[in-house]
Design a protein around this motif. Sequence first.
Motif, PDB file in Angstrom:
ATOM      1  N   TYR A 279       0.831  -1.200   0.000  1.00  0.00           N
ATOM      2  CA  TYR A 279       0.000   0.000   0.000  1.00  0.00           C
ATOM      3  C   TYR A 279       0.870   1.257   0.000  1.00  0.00           C
ATOM      4  CZ  TYR A 279      -3.633   3.336   1.235  1.00  0.00           C
ATOM      5  OH  TYR A 279      -4.495   4.395   1.238  1.00  0.00           O
ATOM      6  N   GLN A 280       1.931   1.246   0.808  1.00  0.00           N
ATOM      7  CA  GLN A 280       2.842   2.397   0.825  1.00  0.00           C
ATOM      8  C   GLN A 280       3.476   2.606  -0.547  1.00  0.00           C
ATOM      9  OE1 GLN A 280       5.355   1.196   4.094  1.00  0.00           O
ATOM     10  NE2 GLN A 280       3.978   2.100   5.633  1.00  0.00           N
ATOM     11  N   ARG A 281       3.876   1.509  -1.181  1.00  0.00           N
ATOM     12  CA  ARG A 281       4.477   1.606  -2.522  1.00  0.00           C
ATOM     13  C   ARG A 281       3.441   2.071  -3.547  1.00  0.00           C
ATOM     14  NH1 ARG A 281       8.174   3.298  -5.559  1.00  0.00           N
ATOM     15  NH2 ARG A 281       8.862   1.928  -7.211  1.00  0.00           N
ATOM     16  N   PHE A 282       2.214   1.562  -3.419  1.00  0.00           N
ATOM     17  CA  PHE A 282       1.131   1.967  -4.305  1.00  0.00           C
ATOM     18  C   PHE A 282       0.911   3.484  -4.192  1.00  0.00           C
ATOM     19  CE2 PHE A 282      -3.347   2.731  -5.281  1.00  0.00           C
ATOM     20  CZ  PHE A 282      -3.532   2.015  -6.454  1.00  0.00           C
ATOM     21  N   CYS A 283       0.879   3.983  -2.971  1.00  0.00           N
ATOM     22  CA  CYS A 283       0.674   5.423  -2.750  1.00  0.00           C
ATOM     23  C   CYS A 283       1.825   6.250  -3.326  1.00  0.00           C
ATOM     24  CB  CYS A 283       0.505   5.723  -1.260  1.00  0.00           C
ATOM     25  SG  CYS A 283      -1.046   5.099  -0.566  1.00  0.00           S
ATOM     26  N   GLN A 284       3.053   5.749  -3.222  1.00  0.00           N
ATOM     27  CA  GLN A 284       4.199   6.446  -3.805  1.00  0.00           C
ATOM     28  C   GLN A 284       4.075   6.528  -5.322  1.00  0.00           C
ATOM     29  OE1 GLN A 284       7.475   4.051  -2.473  1.00  0.00           O
ATOM     30  NE2 GLN A 284       7.661   5.107  -0.509  1.00  0.00           N
ATOM     31  N   LEU A 285       3.630   5.440  -5.929  1.00  0.00           N
ATOM     32  CA  LEU A 285       3.494   5.409  -7.389  1.00  0.00           C
ATOM     33  C   LEU A 285       2.311   6.233  -7.874  1.00  0.00           C
ATOM     34  CD1 LEU A 285       4.278   1.655  -8.089  1.00  0.00           C
ATOM     35  CD2 LEU A 285       5.680   3.632  -8.714  1.00  0.00           C
TER      36      LEU A 285
END
Length: 175
Positions: free
Chosen positions: A33-39
């Motif tokens: 989720y953190q990576r998704f939000c960064q992208l």
Amino acid sequence: MGNTSSMLTQYDIEEVQVHCNHTFSQQEIVSLYQRFCQLDRSNGGFISADEFLSVPEFAVNPLSQRLLRMLYGLNFKEFVAFLSAFSPRASLHQKIEFIFKVYDSDSNGKVTFNDMLDVLRDLTGHFISEQEREQVLTDVLEEAGYTKDSLILLADFVKVLGNSDLKLEVEVPVD
């Protein structure tokens, strides 16, 4: 969960776990989720093609355009389900189903000789000739009991790859 600026609740995490057949732990889902939000730089709740292509490993993948068609417009829950095929906890059937979807670019449930040739073309580029590609594919199909005219179904992929040891895995870093 549609808006990436919100935080994941325990309910959201459990819902995503169920949706992806528990192929990721709760910690891994939070990391994803953190990576998704960064992208998701536009905060639209999905990752655009340009945002995916900003990941160098994805951009240089010879199958990136095919994968983009599969990824386009996915929200977080669908994104995790897509990635679940790469989990060490994913079943062999889930991995084979993912590979089948890569080949089945029109999502009609059938893979043709030309579909397979397109993937082979993406993978080999200019390193071998079109004639060599066609011959290699014809030989592989014949060895598996199929012809150039065969329509390959998911069940056929399962039959051919079902006894293999597919290593389709990516580690999810957990903070």
